[in-house]
Design a protein around this motif. Structure first.
Motif, mmCIF file in Angstrom:
data_model
loop_
_atom_site.group_PDB
_atom_site.id
_atom_site.type_symbol
_atom_site.label_atom_id
_atom_site.label_comp_id
_atom_site.label_asym_id
_atom_site.label_seq_id
_atom_site.Cartn_x
_atom_site.Cartn_y
_atom_site.Cartn_z
ATOM 1 N N MET A 11 0.867 -1.105 0.132
ATOM 2 C CA MET A 11 0.022 0.173 0.098
ATOM 3 C C MET A 11 0.840 1.165 0.001
ATOM 4 N N VAL A 12 0.328 2.252 -0.806
ATOM 5 C CA VAL A 12 1.202 3.438 -0.962
ATOM 6 C C VAL A 12 0.067 4.593 -1.281
ATOM 7 N N GLY A 13 0.411 5.672 -0.603
ATOM 8 C CA GLY A 13 -0.824 6.686 -0.644
ATOM 9 C C GLY A 13 -0.724 7.565 -1.772
ATOM 10 N N ASP A 14 0.360 7.888 -2.354
ATOM 11 C CA ASP A 14 0.569 8.738 -3.215
ATOM 12 C C ASP A 14 1.886 8.736 -4.266
ATOM 13 N N MET A 15 2.106 9.153 -5.245
ATOM 14 C CA MET A 15 3.256 8.950 -5.871
ATOM 15 C C MET A 15 4.629 9.590 -5.286
ATOM 16 N N GLN A 16 4.500 10.367 -4.342
ATOM 17 C CA GLN A 16 5.819 10.880 -3.596
ATOM 18 C C GLN A 16 6.239 10.034 -2.829
ATOM 19 N N CYS A 17 5.324 8.941 -2.477
ATOM 20 C CA CYS A 17 5.733 7.589 -1.481
ATOM 21 C C CYS A 17 5.740 8.307 -0.020
ATOM 22 N N ARG A 18 4.694 9.156 0.481
ATOM 23 C CA ARG A 18 4.707 9.709 1.585
ATOM 24 C C ARG A 18 4.432 8.754 2.611
ATOM 25 N N GLU A 19 4.545 8.902 4.117
ATOM 26 C CA GLU A 19 4.188 8.135 4.909
ATOM 27 C C GLU A 19 2.838 7.425 4.706
ATOM 28 N N THR A 20 2.576 6.167 4.816
ATOM 29 C CA THR A 20 1.333 5.434 5.030
ATOM 30 C C THR A 20 0.843 4.961 6.191
ATOM 31 N N TYR A 21 -0.443 4.590 6.097
ATOM 32 C CA TYR A 21 -1.206 4.030 7.372
ATOM 33 C C TYR A 21 -2.040 3.380 7.021
ATOM 34 N N GLN A 22 -2.261 2.391 8.259
ATOM 35 C CA GLN A 22 -3.318 1.210 8.019
ATOM 36 C C GLN A 22 -4.285 1.152 9.275
ATOM 37 N N TRP A 23 -5.364 0.786 8.919
ATOM 38 C CA TRP A 23 -6.694 0.606 9.808
ATOM 39 C C TRP A 23 -6.683 -0.962 10.251
ATOM 40 N N PHE A 24 -6.588 -0.793 11.383
ATOM 41 C CA PHE A 24 -6.942 -2.451 12.203
ATOM 42 C C PHE A 24 -8.048 -1.892 13.311
ATOM 43 N N ASN A 25 -9.224 -2.086 12.969
ATOM 44 C CA ASN A 25 -10.417 -1.923 13.954
ATOM 45 C C ASN A 25 -10.171 -0.516 14.419
ATOM 46 N N ASN A 26 -9.844 -0.192 15.532
ATOM 47 C CA ASN A 26 -9.777 1.205 16.155
ATOM 48 C C ASN A 26 -8.467 1.885 16.136
ATOM 49 N N ASP A 27 -7.416 1.099 15.566
ATOM 50 C CA ASP A 27 -6.086 1.400 15.690
ATOM 51 C C ASP A 27 -5.648 1.871 14.448
ATOM 52 N N VAL A 28 -4.709 3.080 14.495
ATOM 53 C CA VAL A 28 -4.257 3.332 13.251
ATOM 54 C C VAL A 28 -2.584 2.999 13.442
ATOM 55 N N LEU A 29 -2.359 2.378 12.374
ATOM 56 C CA LEU A 29 -1.064 1.770 12.358
ATOM 57 C C LEU A 29 -0.110 2.100 11.317
ATOM 58 N N GLN A 30 1.481 1.930 11.380
ATOM 59 C CA GLN A 30 2.356 2.030 10.235
ATOM 60 C C GLN A 30 3.370 0.897 10.573
ATOM 61 N N GLN A 31 3.737 0.311 9.334
ATOM 62 C CA GLN A 31 4.704 -0.720 9.432
ATOM 63 C C GLN A 31 4.285 -2.004 9.990
ATOM 64 N N SER A 32 2.847 -2.396 9.115
ATOM 65 C CA SER A 32 2.261 -3.476 9.574
ATOM 66 C C SER A 32 1.810 -4.254 8.409
ATOM 67 N N ALA A 33 1.454 -5.439 8.546
ATOM 68 C CA ALA A 33 0.857 -6.335 7.682
ATOM 69 C C ALA A 33 -0.433 -7.089 8.247
ATOM 70 N N LEU A 34 -1.374 -6.995 7.466
ATOM 71 C CA LEU A 34 -2.752 -7.477 7.709
ATOM 72 C C LEU A 34 -3.169 -8.888 6.855
#
Length: 943
Positions: free
Chosen positions: A174-197
């Motif tokens: 997952m990547v949010g834009d072509m500048q490859c800025r920081e990305t986030y993931q959702w896991f229920n109520n948590d907002v995470l980075q550097q994770s795999a679901l």
């Protein structure tokens, strides 16, 4: 519930919370409870916590929520990226379906360990039937401040070590834009980075998938001979950059600077020389170059020494997609599709690939009404030759389907996924073919010699055709490159016109300068993919930042103290362009020291001869092909936008002035009604004129159209049909007094709408200036001067031969000399009709246009003199009337209009006007108006 239900929502709201509410509401469609699972995808422009809260305000916190960032969103009816797009898939599972969500964190520390944890966790669970997995992971690692990719190769390698056998699996980095800025993931109520679901289905639901990379081999096989992690250093024992240059050939026009996101290598996991099968090929895309080591930096590190690769070429025939989707659906064997999940490489989006078409649109058509959630990703994971592997420049389409579930309790898998058993086989020994068993030693040697000669010949042929294939590869890549460049230029033009079209609505609205600028800035950043845009206004001889977009709060604090001194070198007579090639001049360096910009274009905002402001827009990255350098074509778009901004602002100020004047007059009327009763008629007349002026102020040309008083004073009777195709018009007309009489002009400028309107402003200003000169002897000299003046106005900023502009006009001029009782007609491709005594006389102008590059500035226009007599009626019209097509696709036509005038010349002008308008509308018969329409008829009483 007998079968699972899935619904998809889409939103482009800029506010993150509102976008969450909107996208969830669209998907739920009134069913706000009973949802078990939500997959949420968003671009990086949204605040993840606010977006989550908005979604959960609709579906509640009991619904499981997973997801992350994507460059754009694809649904059944939406396909968009680089904005505020959000997509969601809501699922209500039947009792036949089991699902689990597994989370692994600390991806940046070790992808293999994360893969092992997921694989072990998946392996340990019991399932009803074969499980299916959707894997979503954070592909961007910016924890150290610089960009690094998390490798799917290592993630899958870790999973493979713990799994007894691969389940059905698709996934995405997952990547949010072509500048490859920081990305986030959702896991229920948590907002995470550097994770795999890992979302795991079992029971009655399964996933079937297919690979849609749309590429075919364009060269023979070549062997990787040296690598370092994800850097390919040598191919066929030659430095990789040199080998690719050799394959492409000098004629391709490509250098190593162009290889990023262009060079694609294919790995055939099937038989070497079998028929091409897309399902057996894995694409590997170059993401950069290691110039020092002459290496190709790939997205994944799995191109090891010994791997055979081919140069791949994109196939723009998307007809294969419908067939592959149909095969995928047929393979369901009666199972009901619940939803489709499409993972598409972000580089294949039309704005980045350089091609107008893209595969995602064909996927939408092929799926029909099966609920579709797709997104643009950094890495795609799909099944190639029976194993999930990471892919580049690829689309992976998965369909989740369900059947009525049978009781499989006895077949529960306890603690692991069983690997497939190996097929038993026996070796019975090799038998010598019977024909060779009876040959002597000499005969066998002869046979072997002949076979060796045939083999040598085949090897030579193989080398010949391999070289020929490589040569054709270079030629094909050159053609692809040229087509991509042409499409990119066309896209830039379309984007500029799209902004003007979106802003045109502001003419109707009396917006403040602040709202007008903020709207313009938003359109520039969203449509032209600019990162930061700034409008500076002039005050006390300096320019200060007034309005901005894309600039951080910290930058705003520093920006407020910035003041730019006036510099006529570019702030009035031109522009400024700062890209990698032209970014080291003293002026540019001074601007970079004061503004938070890297690569930018700046143009002045002019009001007459005064520079009232500056429009500066910037990109923070220039990397081909996704962020190409700003160039001269971009300047044209910004010049047009600045001109529109200025014109609309002037119109709004006129509107405000007139509205204030009207309010003032109304107040005075209320206060002095008793004293001004006798003058009430005069006041009402003036008030009417003011109201008419306000109505005319809705369009830019209001300031230059002739007044009703002048027309009524000079004409005994008349009619005017003036109907812009759009809000503003490229047609204009003028009635001006001159010594001894007056002049009537009808003008048709290049284009219509905003571009045509800008030309009319230049033209009318020039006409007034020429006619104000008492030495102008007549219409022929007037046209000659106008031709020169228009060319001077259009090309005084640059060399005419280099200018992108080639605009001009057609015009008809009737010069009435009342002292001599004659009318002199001169025209540039414009007709005049004179009706008298039941006949119509046609006067045609010269076949010479004004203002264009090809226009002859020394051309002498002819003059046709007509003696004025009682009963003469004059008619001029623009080609928008006669060129308008109807239901039969044929134009209205000059002959038809001339006959119509001849038949009705005896009627009063009011009746004629109604007849001509009705005839045009009836002919048009629902067809779109093609051009501006102008027609004027008049009669004078004193010849």
């Amino acid at each position: 519930m007998n079968i699972s239900i899935a619904r998809v929502g889409f939103s482009e709201k800029a506010d993150s919370y509102e976008a969450g509410v909107d996208v969830a509401s669209n998907a739920a469609n009134g069913s706000l409870s009973g949802w078990h699972m939500a997959i949420l995808i968003s671009t990086s422009r949204h605040v993840p916590e606010k977006l989550r809260d908005g979604v959960q305000s609709v579906i509640g916190k009991s619904c499981k929520l997973i997801g992350g960032y994507g460059v754009g969103i694809i649904t059944n009816s939406n396909l968009a990226y680089d904005g505020y797009q959000v997509g969601i898939l809501l699922i209500s599972f039947s009792s036949n379906v089991d699902f689990e969500i597994f989370l692994a964190e600390k991806l940046a520390e070790n992808e293999t360990d994360v893969g092992k944890f997921l694989g072990k966790t998946i392996q340990a669970k019991p399932y009803r039937g074969e499980p299916s997995v959707i894997l979503l992971y954070d592909s961007v690692n910016r924890l150290s401040g610089s960009f690094k990719m998390n490798m799917a190769t290592y993630l899958l390698q870790g999973m493979r070590e713990e799994l007894a056998a691969w389940p059905r699996l698709v996934g995405a980095g997952m990547v949010g834009d072509m500048q490859c800025r920081e990305t986030y993931q959702w896991f229920n109520n948590d907002v995470l980075q550097q994770s795999a679901l890992a979302l795991v289905f079992s029971g009655g639901m399964r996933i079937d998938s297919t690979v849609l990379h749309g590429c075919k081999p364009a060269s023979s096989y070549h062997q990787i001979t040296q690598t370092d992690e994800n850097v390919v250093l040598e191919i066929d024992g030659v430095p990789a950059l040199d080998k690719i240059a050799e394959l492409l050939g000098k004629e391709s026009g490509k250098t190593w600077r162009d290889y990023s996101f262009f060079v694609t290598l294919g790995v055939n996991r099937g038989e070497r020389f079998s028929k091409f099968d897309e399902e057996l090929y894995a694409n590997r895309l170059c993401m950069g170059v290691d110039e020092a080591r002459k290496g190709l930096v790939m997205f994944e590190p799995d191109l090891l020494p010994g791997t055979e690769v081919q140069l791949m070429r994109r196939d723009m025939d998307f007809g294969y997609i419908r067939e592959k989707v149909a095969n995928l659906l047929n393979g369901l064997n009666g199972r009901k599709p619940v939803f489709a999940f499409y993972i598409d490489c972000a580089g294949r989006a039309a704005s980045y690939s350089g091609f107008e078409l893209e595969e995602a649109a064909e996927v939408q058509k092929a799926l029909g009404d099966i609920p579709l959630l797709g997104f643009y990703s950094g890495v795609e994971i799909g099944n190639v030759a029976g194993e999930p592997i990471p892919l580049d420049w690829t689309g992976v389409l998965a369909i989740a389907s369900e059947e009525e579930f049978r009781n499989l309790d006895a077949a529960h898998i306890r603690g692991k996924i069983f690997a497939q058993g190996e097929m038993p086989c026996e070796f019975s020994g090799a038998a010598i073919d019977e024909p060779y068993a009876l040959l002597s030693i000499d005969e066998l040697r002869k046979q072997l010699s002949e076979s060796a000669e045939k083999l040598l010949t085949l090897e030579k042929q193989s080398v010949y055709y391999a070289n020929l294939t490589d040569e054709l590869a270079g030629q094909n890549v050159k053609n692809d490159s040229n087509l991509s460049m042409l499409n990119n230029e066309l896209r830039l033009k379309k984007q500029g016109f799209a902004i003007l079209a979106n802003l045109q609505a502001n003419i109707k609205e009396g917006q403040t300068l602040e709202r007008l600028c903020q709207k313009t800035i938003h359109e520039i950043n969203a449509t032209l993919k600019m990162d930061k845009t700034l409008v500076l206004l002039r005050e006390n001889g300096e320019f200060y930042p007034a309005f901005w977009g894309g600039i951080s709060d910290k930058e705003v604090v520093e920006l407020k103290s910035v003041r730019l001194p006036y510099d006529a070198a570019w702030m009035h007579d031109g522009h400024i362009l700062a890209n990698r090639k032209a970014g080291k001049t003293e002026i540019i360096q001074q601007l970079k020291a004061k503004l938070p910009f890297l690569f930018f274009v700046g143009v002045p905002i002019l009001e007459g001869e005064q520079t009232i402001g500056l429009l500066i827009s910037a990109r923070m990255k220039e990397v081909k092909p996704f962020f190409p350098p700003l160039e001269k074509g971009d300047i044209d778009s910004f010049v047009a936008i600045a001109g529109f901004l200025s014109s609309t602002n002037q119109l709004n100020k006129q509107r405000g002035h007139l509205e204030q004047l009207n309010r003032t007059l109304e107040q005075r009327v209320l206060e002095r009604t008793a004293d001004l009763h006798d003058a009430l008629g005069v006041v009402e007349q003036k008030n009417k004129q003011i109201e008419e002026s306000i109505n005319y102020a809705k369009i830019i040309q209001s300031a230059v159209l002739p007044s009703v008083d002048v027309i009524n004073d000079l004409f005994d009777s008349h009619f005017i049909i003036w109907e812009p195709k759009d809000i503003v018009s490229g047609d204009i007309y003028a009635v001006e007094r001159v010594s001894g009489g007056f002049v009537v002009c009808v003008v048709d400028c290049t284009g219509h709408g905003v571009p045509g309107a800008f030309m009319t402003m230049i033209t009318m200003s020039s006409i007034k200036q020429i006619l104000s000169d008492p030495d102008c002897p007549g219409p022929a000299e007037m046209l000659k001067r106008l031709n020169r003046q228009i060319r001077l106005s259009l090309y005084h900023h640059s060399d005419e031969s280099e200018s992108q502009v080639d605009d001009g006009l057609e015009i008809g001029v009737c010069w009435f000399d009342l002292s001599k009782s004659e009318m002199i007609f001169s025209a540039a491709r414009f007709p005049l009709l004179i009706a008298q005594g039941g006949a119509v006389t046609l006067l045609e102008g010269d076949r010479q246009k004004l203002g264009y590059k090809a226009s002859n500035v020394d051309y002498d226009f002819k003059e046709q003199v007509i003696r004025l007599e009682a009963g003469q009626r004059f008619y001029m019209y623009s080609d928008g009337f006669v060129d308008q097509v109807g239901a039969s696709r044929f134009p209205f036509g000059k002959k038809r209009l001339h006959n119509l005038i001849n038949e009705n010349q005896h009627l009063d002008f009011t009746a004629q006007q109604a007849i001509y308008r009705t005839a045009l509308l009836q002919h048009q018969s629902g067809q779109k108006r093609r051009d501006d329409v102008t027609m004027i008829g008049w009669e004078i009483s004193k010849p």
